[in-house]
Write an enzyme that holds these catalytic residues in place. Structure first.
Site, short mmCIF file in Angstrom:
data_model
loop_
_atom_site.label_atom_id
_atom_site.label_comp_id
_atom_site.label_asym_id
_atom_site.label_seq_id
_atom_site.Cartn_x
_atom_site.Cartn_y
_atom_site.Cartn_z
N ASN A 143 65.87 108.22 -8.73
CA ASN A 143 64.94 109.20 -9.29
C ASN A 143 63.90 109.44 -8.23
O ASN A 143 63.20 108.52 -7.84
CB ASN A 143 64.22 108.64 -10.52
CG ASN A 143 65.17 108.36 -11.66
OD1 ASN A 143 66.11 109.11 -11.89
ND2 ASN A 143 64.94 107.27 -12.37
N HIS A 194 57.63 105.18 -2.94
CA HIS A 194 58.32 104.35 -1.93
C HIS A 194 59.84 104.59 -2.06
O HIS A 194 60.37 104.58 -3.15
CB HIS A 194 57.99 102.87 -2.18
CG HIS A 194 58.37 102.00 -1.03
ND1 HIS A 194 57.44 101.39 -0.22
CD2 HIS A 194 59.58 101.67 -0.53
CE1 HIS A 194 58.06 100.71 0.72
NE2 HIS A 194 59.37 100.86 0.54
N HIS A 235 63.34 104.31 -2.82
CA HIS A 235 64.10 103.28 -3.52
C HIS A 235 65.06 103.91 -4.53
O HIS A 235 64.94 105.09 -4.85
CB HIS A 235 63.15 102.35 -4.29
CG HIS A 235 62.47 103.00 -5.47
ND1 HIS A 235 61.45 103.91 -5.33
CD2 HIS A 235 62.69 102.89 -6.81
CE1 HIS A 235 61.05 104.32 -6.53
NE2 HIS A 235 61.79 103.72 -7.45
N HIS A 274 56.67 103.13 3.50
CA HIS A 274 56.29 103.74 2.22
C HIS A 274 56.37 105.27 2.24
O HIS A 274 56.59 105.90 1.21
CB HIS A 274 54.86 103.29 1.89
CG HIS A 274 54.37 103.71 0.54
ND1 HIS A 274 54.67 103.02 -0.61
CD2 HIS A 274 53.61 104.76 0.15
CE1 HIS A 274 54.10 103.62 -1.65
NE2 HIS A 274 53.45 104.69 -1.22
N GLN A 294 67.86 102.67 -8.06
CA GLN A 294 68.20 101.61 -9.02
C GLN A 294 69.71 101.47 -9.11
O GLN A 294 70.45 102.41 -8.83
CB GLN A 294 67.65 101.96 -10.40
CG GLN A 294 66.15 102.08 -10.46
CD GLN A 294 65.67 102.11 -11.91
OE1 GLN A 294 66.08 101.29 -12.73
NE2 GLN A 294 64.81 103.06 -12.22
N CYS A 329 51.33 99.18 -3.54
CA CYS A 329 52.73 99.52 -3.87
C CYS A 329 53.53 98.25 -4.13
O CYS A 329 53.57 97.35 -3.29
CB CYS A 329 53.36 100.31 -2.72
SG CYS A 329 55.15 100.46 -2.86
N SER A 343 58.69 105.97 -10.59
CA SER A 343 57.42 105.30 -10.85
C SER A 343 56.62 105.14 -9.56
O SER A 343 55.47 104.74 -9.60
CB SER A 343 57.71 103.92 -11.45
OG SER A 343 58.55 103.19 -10.59
N CYS A 364 56.41 97.81 -1.28
CA CYS A 364 56.13 97.61 0.15
C CYS A 364 56.33 96.13 0.53
O CYS A 364 56.10 95.24 -0.29
CB CYS A 364 54.71 98.05 0.49
SG CYS A 364 54.57 99.82 0.87
P1 H2U Z 1 62.01 104.06 -10.79
O1 H2U Z 1 60.99 104.50 -9.79
O2 H2U Z 1 63.28 104.86 -10.72
O3 H2U Z 1 61.43 103.95 -12.17
O4 H2U Z 1 62.45 102.58 -10.36
C1 H2U Z 1 61.54 101.54 -10.22
C2 H2U Z 1 62.02 100.34 -10.98
O5 H2U Z 1 61.26 99.22 -10.50
C3 H2U Z 1 61.80 100.40 -12.47
O6 H2U Z 1 63.05 100.32 -13.13
C4 H2U Z 1 61.09 98.31 -11.56
C5 H2U Z 1 60.93 99.18 -12.79
O7 H2U Z 1 61.42 98.48 -13.92
N1 H2U Z 1 59.93 97.48 -11.25
C6 H2U Z 1 60.12 96.14 -10.97
O8 H2U Z 1 61.25 95.64 -11.06
N2 H2U Z 1 59.07 95.36 -10.59
C7 H2U Z 1 57.79 95.83 -10.50
O9 H2U Z 1 56.90 95.07 -10.11
C8 H2U Z 1 57.48 97.21 -10.89
C9 H2U Z 1 58.63 98.09 -11.21
ZN ZN Z 2 55.48 101.13 -0.67
#
Ligand code: H2U
Ligand code: ZN
Length: 351
Positions: free
Chosen positions: A156, A167, A169, A116, A171, A53, A164, A56
């Site tokens: 989201n 975990h 989180h 996580h 934005q 992850c 994505s 994490c």
């Molecule tokens: P979402 O799960 O809402 O997509 O948010 C995760 C964000 O994390 C996503 O905008 C960023 C992606 O660009 N990200 C990073 O900044 N670094 C990473 O190593 C992977 C994902």
């Molecule tokens: Zn995690």
């Protein structure tokens, strides 16, 4: 005046006073059969730490940076930011038809917890309160930047909503301009106040609490309602009972109350279909554009896509893309179902 019975049985349209958009409600259609797409229900992650992850503690992100061993919340600049710091400003306008301009801003990611497997529904209220403190600090510091005019905090949750990673989180995208959805709500609230001398959402929350049929839960400082004009099946709004423009004005007690409302709501959501209930949620707060926003009332929207089970989601297609949004179950029946659920999370151990 009570809601006319006929509206609960017959097709009708309802108006969203915050966006001036209409929604078609077709209550008679809720029982139609479904032979279409069935999604895989989202499971709650089983592990507290996932070596793969990128959120994490101690793990490496895609860009090669390593996360600190954080203990509460952790904020970093998005490695794939949709907005970049201000550079040269370029505007383009060809006969008012081809219009474009450069846009700048800052994108960040906020981890809610090092664990996580957790989510807002399963974090302790005190931990959610710390998340709100982190959001507030971000909202204030980003809003104070000369080139920033609005700060959008959004989460989201679940693959279905494009997250994505499970975990916990969210934005933050801070823009040099005020985005469309917020701009609509700024205008409608300002106009309501100019016309009636009071606040749209202060009046609305009072009306909903008087009626009760769309209230999902409340505490001393916040009310959670399925708005009269809800589009998504189990859409809700979390509305501050006191008039304030943003989370920067929350007292300590109000911050705890917001954390409590968010936890209780998302627990009910997870319990609805015994799943990690997917949604997009976010806060609407007064723009940081240096203008007067006395009419703006702090609130959050929850937009969850699930309709009748963990597997069947609502699609925004067809009539929705070409005409306006439509729903089958009424906001009143959705609120009733959410009200009937337990606030003990189905995945929490029984003590
Ligand atoms: P979402 O799960 O809402 O997509 O948010 C995760 C964000 O994390 C996503 O905008 C960023 C992606 O660009 N990200 C990073 O900044 N670094 C990473 O190593 C992977 C994902
Ligand atoms: Zn995690």
């Amino acid at each position: 005046m009570p809601l006319p019975e006929l509206l609960l049985e017959r097709p009708h349209r309802r108006r969203n006073p915050l966006t001036r958009e209409w929604i078609l409600v077709s209550p008679h259609r809720a029982k139609r059969p479904w032979l279409g797409q069935v999604d895989k229900p989202a499971a709650i992650p089983a592990v507290h730490y996932d070596p793969g992850c990128y959120l994490c503690p101690g793990n490496e992100r895609v860009g090669g940076v390593r996360n600190p061993r954080y203990e509460n919340t952790f904020v970093f600049d998005n490695d794939f930011a949709a907005l970049l710091p201000a550079g040269e400003h370029v505007a383009y306008d060809e006969e008012g038809l081809l219009v474009a301009e450069t846009e700048s801003g800052v994108c960040r990611v906020v981890c809610f917890s090092p664990d996580h497997s957790l989510s807002v529904s399963r974090l302790p209220v005190a931990a959610i309160e710390r998340v709100i403190e982190t959001w507030t600090a971000q909202f204030v510091s980003l809003g104070a930047m000369a080139e920033i005019r609005s700060v959008q905090i959004f989460e989201n949750r679940g693959e279905m909503m494009g997250a994505s990673n499970p975990h916990p989180h969210c934005q933050i995208w801070a823009n040099a301009t005020v985005p469309s959805e917020l701009a609509k709500e700024v205008d409608t609230q300002r106009e309501y106040r100019e016309r009636r001398g009071c606040c749209l959402l202060c009046d609305y929350v009072r009306l909903e609490l008087e009626r009760g049929d769309r209230v999902v839960l409340e505490n001393e400082h916040f009310a959670v309602v399925t708005p009269f004009w809800a589009v998504w099946p189990f859409e809700t709004m979390v509305i501050a009972k006191r008039h304030m423009g943003s989370m920067a004005e929350l007292s300590k007690a109000e911050r705890v109350a917001l954390a409590d409302a968010m936890k209780r709501l998302t627990t009910r959501y997870d319990n609805l279909f015994q799943t990690a209930f997917p949604y997009t949620m976010g806060f609407h707060q007064a723009p940081a554009d240096g203008e007067e926003h006395a009419s703006f009332h702090f609130h959050a929207h929850y937009y969850p896509p699930l309709l009748r089970s963990a597997e069947v989601r609502k699609f925004m297609v067809g009539y929705e893309m070409l005409a306006n949004a439509q729903r089958d179950i009424t906001a009143e029946s959705a609120a009733e179902r959410l009200r009937g659920l337990s606030e003990r999370h189905y995945a929490d151990p029984v003590d």
